[in-house]
Design a protein around this motif. Structure first.
Motif, PDB file in Angstrom:
ATOM      1  N   ALA A  79     -11.604 -26.463 -27.940  1.00  0.00           N
ATOM      2  CA  ALA A  79     -10.613 -26.169 -26.650  1.00  0.00           C
ATOM      3  C   ALA A  79      -9.559 -26.942 -26.877  1.00  0.00           C
ATOM      4  O   ALA A  79      -8.322 -26.578 -26.422  1.00  0.00           O
ATOM      5  N   PRO A  80      -9.402 -28.271 -27.194  1.00  0.00           N
ATOM      6  CA  PRO A  80      -8.172 -29.263 -27.257  1.00  0.00           C
ATOM      7  C   PRO A  80      -6.914 -28.684 -27.775  1.00  0.00           C
ATOM      8  O   PRO A  80      -5.989 -29.039 -27.564  1.00  0.00           O
ATOM      9  N   ILE A  81      -7.151 -27.727 -28.865  1.00  0.00           N
ATOM     10  CA  ILE A  81      -6.218 -27.518 -29.715  1.00  0.00           C
ATOM     11  C   ILE A  81      -5.263 -26.182 -28.996  1.00  0.00           C
ATOM     12  O   ILE A  81      -4.181 -25.796 -29.730  1.00  0.00           O
ATOM     13  N   TYR A  82      -5.947 -25.712 -28.033  1.00  0.00           N
ATOM     14  CA  TYR A  82      -5.281 -24.441 -27.568  1.00  0.00           C
ATOM     15  C   TYR A  82      -4.570 -24.787 -26.168  1.00  0.00           C
ATOM     16  O   TYR A  82      -4.912 -25.744 -25.328  1.00  0.00           O
ATOM     17  N   ARG A  83      -3.680 -24.077 -25.776  1.00  0.00           N
ATOM     18  CA  ARG A  83      -3.182 -24.022 -24.328  1.00  0.00           C
ATOM     19  C   ARG A  83      -4.135 -23.719 -23.348  1.00  0.00           C
ATOM     20  O   ARG A  83      -4.287 -24.490 -22.269  1.00  0.00           O
ATOM     21  N   ASN A  84      -4.880 -22.590 -23.424  1.00  0.00           N
ATOM     22  CA  ASN A  84      -5.867 -22.218 -22.853  1.00  0.00           C
ATOM     23  C   ASN A  84      -6.940 -21.604 -23.619  1.00  0.00           C
ATOM     24  O   ASN A  84      -6.703 -20.276 -23.824  1.00  0.00           O
ATOM     25  N   PHE A 296       2.940 -20.686 -31.150  1.00  0.00           N
ATOM     26  CA  PHE A 296       3.285 -21.511 -30.167  1.00  0.00           C
ATOM     27  C   PHE A 296       2.698 -20.785 -28.777  1.00  0.00           C
ATOM     28  O   PHE A 296       2.514 -21.619 -27.954  1.00  0.00           O
ATOM     29  N   GLU A 297       2.629 -19.854 -28.619  1.00  0.00           N
ATOM     30  CA  GLU A 297       2.208 -19.042 -27.367  1.00  0.00           C
ATOM     31  C   GLU A 297       0.385 -19.462 -27.063  1.00  0.00           C
ATOM     32  O   GLU A 297       0.055 -19.416 -26.054  1.00  0.00           O
ATOM     33  N   VAL A 298      -0.259 -19.824 -28.079  1.00  0.00           N
ATOM     34  CA  VAL A 298      -1.496 -19.946 -27.618  1.00  0.00           C
ATOM     35  C   VAL A 298      -1.891 -21.283 -28.224  1.00  0.00           C
ATOM     36  O   VAL A 298      -2.987 -22.173 -27.735  1.00  0.00           O
ATOM     37  N   LEU A 299      -1.294 -22.000 -29.398  1.00  0.00           N
ATOM     38  CA  LEU A 299      -1.712 -23.418 -29.933  1.00  0.00           C
ATOM     39  C   LEU A 299      -0.892 -24.536 -29.036  1.00  0.00           C
ATOM     40  O   LEU A 299       0.347 -24.324 -28.831  1.00  0.00           O
ATOM     41  N   ASP A 300      -1.713 -25.470 -28.617  1.00  0.00           N
ATOM     42  CA  ASP A 300      -1.058 -26.871 -28.145  1.00  0.00           C
ATOM     43  C   ASP A 300      -0.672 -27.672 -29.281  1.00  0.00           C
ATOM     44  O   ASP A 300      -1.435 -28.518 -29.603  1.00  0.00           O
ATOM     45  N   TRP A 301       0.413 -27.568 -29.947  1.00  0.00           N
ATOM     46  CA  TRP A 301       0.850 -28.382 -31.152  1.00  0.00           C
ATOM     47  C   TRP A 301       0.990 -29.705 -30.819  1.00  0.00           C
ATOM     48  O   TRP A 301       0.541 -30.644 -31.821  1.00  0.00           O
ATOM     49  N   GLU A 302       1.273 -30.141 -29.791  1.00  0.00           N
ATOM     50  CA  GLU A 302       1.474 -31.615 -29.602  1.00  0.00           C
ATOM     51  C   GLU A 302       0.170 -32.551 -29.217  1.00  0.00           C
ATOM     52  O   GLU A 302      -0.124 -33.424 -29.553  1.00  0.00           O
ATOM     53  N   SER A 303      -0.994 -31.498 -29.530  1.00  0.00           N
ATOM     54  CA  SER A 303      -2.495 -32.103 -29.618  1.00  0.00           C
ATOM     55  C   SER A 303      -3.064 -32.305 -30.875  1.00  0.00           C
ATOM     56  O   SER A 303      -3.776 -33.201 -31.158  1.00  0.00           O
ATOM     57  N   ALA A 305      -0.170 -32.725 -33.965  1.00  0.00           N
ATOM     58  CA  ALA A 305       1.028 -32.805 -34.573  1.00  0.00           C
ATOM     59  C   ALA A 305       1.995 -33.947 -33.871  1.00  0.00           C
ATOM     60  O   ALA A 305       1.808 -33.816 -32.346  1.00  0.00           O
ATOM     61  N   VAL A 306       2.609 -34.669 -34.598  1.00  0.00           N
ATOM     62  CA  VAL A 306       3.628 -35.355 -33.769  1.00  0.00           C
ATOM     63  C   VAL A 306       5.148 -34.665 -34.204  1.00  0.00           C
ATOM     64  O   VAL A 306       5.285 -34.441 -35.111  1.00  0.00           O
ATOM     65  N   ILE A 307       5.709 -34.414 -32.850  1.00  0.00           N
ATOM     66  CA  ILE A 307       6.863 -33.905 -32.766  1.00  0.00           C
ATOM     67  C   ILE A 307       8.158 -34.755 -32.581  1.00  0.00           C
ATOM     68  O   ILE A 307       8.225 -35.420 -31.617  1.00  0.00           O
ATOM     69  N   TYR A 328      -5.441 -41.088 -33.234  1.00  0.00           N
ATOM     70  CA  TYR A 328      -5.201 -40.892 -34.635  1.00  0.00           C
ATOM     71  C   TYR A 328      -6.489 -39.897 -34.810  1.00  0.00           C
ATOM     72  O   TYR A 328      -6.491 -38.745 -35.367  1.00  0.00           O
ATOM     73  N   ILE A 329      -7.722 -40.648 -34.694  1.00  0.00           N
ATOM     74  CA  ILE A 329      -8.850 -39.805 -35.054  1.00  0.00           C
ATOM     75  C   ILE A 329      -9.034 -38.697 -34.319  1.00  0.00           C
ATOM     76  O   ILE A 329      -9.597 -37.605 -35.149  1.00  0.00           O
ATOM     77  N   GLU A 330      -8.652 -38.384 -33.085  1.00  0.00           N
ATOM     78  CA  GLU A 330      -8.713 -37.217 -32.461  1.00  0.00           C
ATOM     79  C   GLU A 330      -7.917 -36.149 -32.891  1.00  0.00           C
ATOM     80  O   GLU A 330      -8.384 -34.991 -33.137  1.00  0.00           O
ATOM     81  N   MET A 331      -6.736 -36.585 -33.221  1.00  0.00           N
ATOM     82  CA  MET A 331      -5.691 -35.634 -33.798  1.00  0.00           C
ATOM     83  C   MET A 331      -6.058 -35.319 -35.220  1.00  0.00           C
ATOM     84  O   MET A 331      -6.024 -34.028 -35.565  1.00  0.00           O
ATOM     85  N   HIS A 332      -6.705 -36.015 -35.885  1.00  0.00           N
ATOM     86  CA  HIS A 332      -7.204 -35.621 -37.404  1.00  0.00           C
ATOM     87  C   HIS A 332      -8.146 -34.517 -37.236  1.00  0.00           C
ATOM     88  O   HIS A 332      -8.423 -33.683 -37.919  1.00  0.00           O
ATOM     89  N   LYS A 333      -9.034 -34.728 -36.328  1.00  0.00           N
ATOM     90  CA  LYS A 333     -10.337 -34.063 -36.100  1.00  0.00           C
ATOM     91  C   LYS A 333      -9.505 -32.550 -35.547  1.00  0.00           C
ATOM     92  O   LYS A 333     -10.153 -31.460 -36.248  1.00  0.00           O
ATOM     93  N   ARG A 334      -8.721 -32.688 -34.861  1.00  0.00           N
ATOM     94  CA  ARG A 334      -8.005 -31.395 -34.311  1.00  0.00           C
ATOM     95  C   ARG A 334      -7.316 -30.416 -35.507  1.00  0.00           C
ATOM     96  O   ARG A 334      -7.318 -29.239 -35.480  1.00  0.00           O
ATOM     97  N   VAL A 335      -6.555 -31.324 -36.493  1.00  0.00           N
ATOM     98  CA  VAL A 335      -5.956 -30.593 -37.582  1.00  0.00           C
ATOM     99  C   VAL A 335      -7.066 -29.890 -38.411  1.00  0.00           C
ATOM    100  O   VAL A 335      -6.829 -28.635 -38.776  1.00  0.00           O
ATOM    101  N   LYS A 336      -8.203 -30.522 -38.651  1.00  0.00           N
ATOM    102  CA  LYS A 336      -9.357 -29.858 -39.332  1.00  0.00           C
ATOM    103  C   LYS A 336      -9.836 -28.599 -38.717  1.00  0.00           C
ATOM    104  O   LYS A 336     -10.071 -27.577 -39.029  1.00  0.00           O
ATOM    105  N   LYS A 337      -9.576 -28.702 -37.326  1.00  0.00           N
ATOM    106  CA  LYS A 337     -10.306 -27.536 -36.459  1.00  0.00           C
ATOM    107  C   LYS A 337      -9.403 -26.230 -36.275  1.00  0.00           C
ATOM    108  O   LYS A 337      -9.821 -25.273 -36.220  1.00  0.00           O
ATOM    109  N   VAL A 338      -7.998 -26.875 -36.741  1.00  0.00           N
ATOM    110  CA  VAL A 338      -6.826 -25.622 -36.470  1.00  0.00           C
ATOM    111  C   VAL A 338      -6.779 -24.813 -37.801  1.00  0.00           C
ATOM    112  O   VAL A 338      -6.204 -23.948 -37.866  1.00  0.00           O
ATOM    113  N   GLN A 339      -7.300 -25.473 -38.637  1.00  0.00           N
ATOM    114  CA  GLN A 339      -7.060 -25.012 -40.312  1.00  0.00           C
ATOM    115  C   GLN A 339      -7.588 -23.475 -40.254  1.00  0.00           C
ATOM    116  O   GLN A 339      -6.636 -22.861 -41.146  1.00  0.00           O
TER     117      GLN A 339
END
Length: 372
Positions: A79-84, A296-303, A305-307, A328-339
């Motif tokens: 859930a944390p990698i999505y807008r909704n 961009f319409e479904v993924l929460d990139w700021e969760s 990635a650093v922009i 960082y640990i949570e962002m790293h986890k989310r990177v793996k989840k969005v792959q």
């Protein structure tokens, strides 16, 4: 920044310098979010010339998505990698159940119907291959189609027609204009919406120019990183951007051992740097003004990635070291989840890149639908 905490030597930077010409207006991610919400709440699409049952089906799908039940137990979607995540899952379910795509058989090879399946432009080829062979989404009855796909290769258009060192793409633009005119004259499907329910998928950064004018209402889906130039205001919900993977062993090892991978926008859009970073489990640091991230319409990139705005490059080190280890640990986890959303498969799989491209076109069309 390496995963052991040191800065400088272990920050993986892209191998191409950024463009020197800044846009006249910089749109931040929060502002893009507002543009997205505004676009979805307004009817910006062309009103169809006559009614169709597929419009009612899409309006029904829109209502279902907007009132999606809250997800409580979901194993495939983090859930944390999505807008909704609830809206995304409902939309994806409806796409699988309802979506029908008419694929035009018109157009001669190699520009049409001849996918390139390797190299940096492979994404448009894999999408074309999977789309034309798909038995679930493709329909031979245009009256049942929610979307119409124009299977051309922007890369092969260049290789076939571009005159080397001419610095002119006039003949490429004219070729695509003639093709669109032929489609509009031969079929009434285009004329109903002015092409608003049609889409193309292209890797080459020339594609927007090749399809300008006649293709103004068509969903143009550049399958590489989007790089808005010359102050052009980004329109998040219309374009989606994707890429292919490449790289040598040394470059890959730097990514794997880094906490953050710097991804400047570069001069062209045919770069795989962001997805490379995610694939090798490195948090991408996107340095680009007016960059519209993929899906961009479904993924929460700021969760995940650093922009960073281009004006903040001098402060880059402070921005990165200020990110706590816990964050960082949570962002790293989310990177793996969005792959899973950025992977191609020889046979399409649920939530993979092929389905995400199709979902993005489906989702954005739904939120632009206007009844006749």
């Amino acid at each position: 920044m390496s995963r052991n905490g040191s800065f400088s030597s272990k920050v993986t930077a892209a191998k191409r310098k950024t463009s020197k010409k800044p846009p006249s207006r910089v749109i931040s991610i929060p502002q893009m979010n507002k543009l997205l919400r505004k676009s979805h709440s307004s009817s910006s699409s062309v009103r169809p010339l006559w009614p169709s049952g597929v419009d009612q089906e899409m309006l029904f799908a829109k209502s279902q998505i907007e009132n999606a039940p809250i997800i409580k137990n979901e194993t495939r979607l983090y859930a944390p990698i999505y807008r909704n995540v609830s809206m995304f899952r409902r939309s994806y379910e409806l796409m699988e159940k309802m979506l029908k795509v008419y694929v035009y058989q018109d157009g001669e090879k190699p520009i049409f119907h001849q996918p390139i399946l390797d190299g940096i432009y492979a994404s448009e080829g894999w999408f074309m291959k999977h789309m034309e062979a798909n038995e679930n989404f493709v329909t031979k009855d245009p009256g049942k189609a929610h979307l119409f796909y124009l299977p051309f290769s922007s890369r092969l258009l260049e290789l076939t027609l571009y005159v080397g060192n001419s610095h002119s793409r006039t003949n490429l633009i004219e070729y695509m204009r003639n093709y669109a005119d032929m489609i509009a004259a031969k079929y009434h499907f285009w004329n109903r919406t002015g092409g608003a329910d049609h889409f193309v998928a292209a890797c080459h950064d020339w594609a927007p120019a090749e399809t300008r004018g006649t293709f103004a209402q068509v969903h143009q889906s550049p399958l590489t990183e989007s790089s808005q130039k010359s102050g052009r205001q980004p329109v998040p919900p219309k374009d989606l951007s994707l890429l292919s993977l490449q790289g040598n062993t040394n470059y890959i090892q730097h990514m794997k051992s880094s906490k953050f991978c710097i991804c400047p926008r570069g001069h062209e859009v045919n770069s795989p740097r962001i997805v490379e970073a995610m694939f090798y489990e490195c948090v991408p640091v996107i340095i680009s003004d007016n960059f519209v991230p993929p899906f961009f319409e479904v993924l929460d990139w700021e969760s995940f990635a650093v922009i960073v705005l281009e004006r903040d490059i001098p402060n880059l080190k402070n921005i990165l070291v200020s990110i706590s280890e816990e964050k960082y640990i949570e962002m790293h986890k989310r990177v793996k989840k969005v792959q899973q959303h950025f992977l191609w498969h020889s046979k399409p799989e649920k939530y993979d890149l092929f389905h995400m491209i199709l979902h993005s076109v489906w989702y954005n069309r739904i939120f632009r639908i206007r009844p006749a």
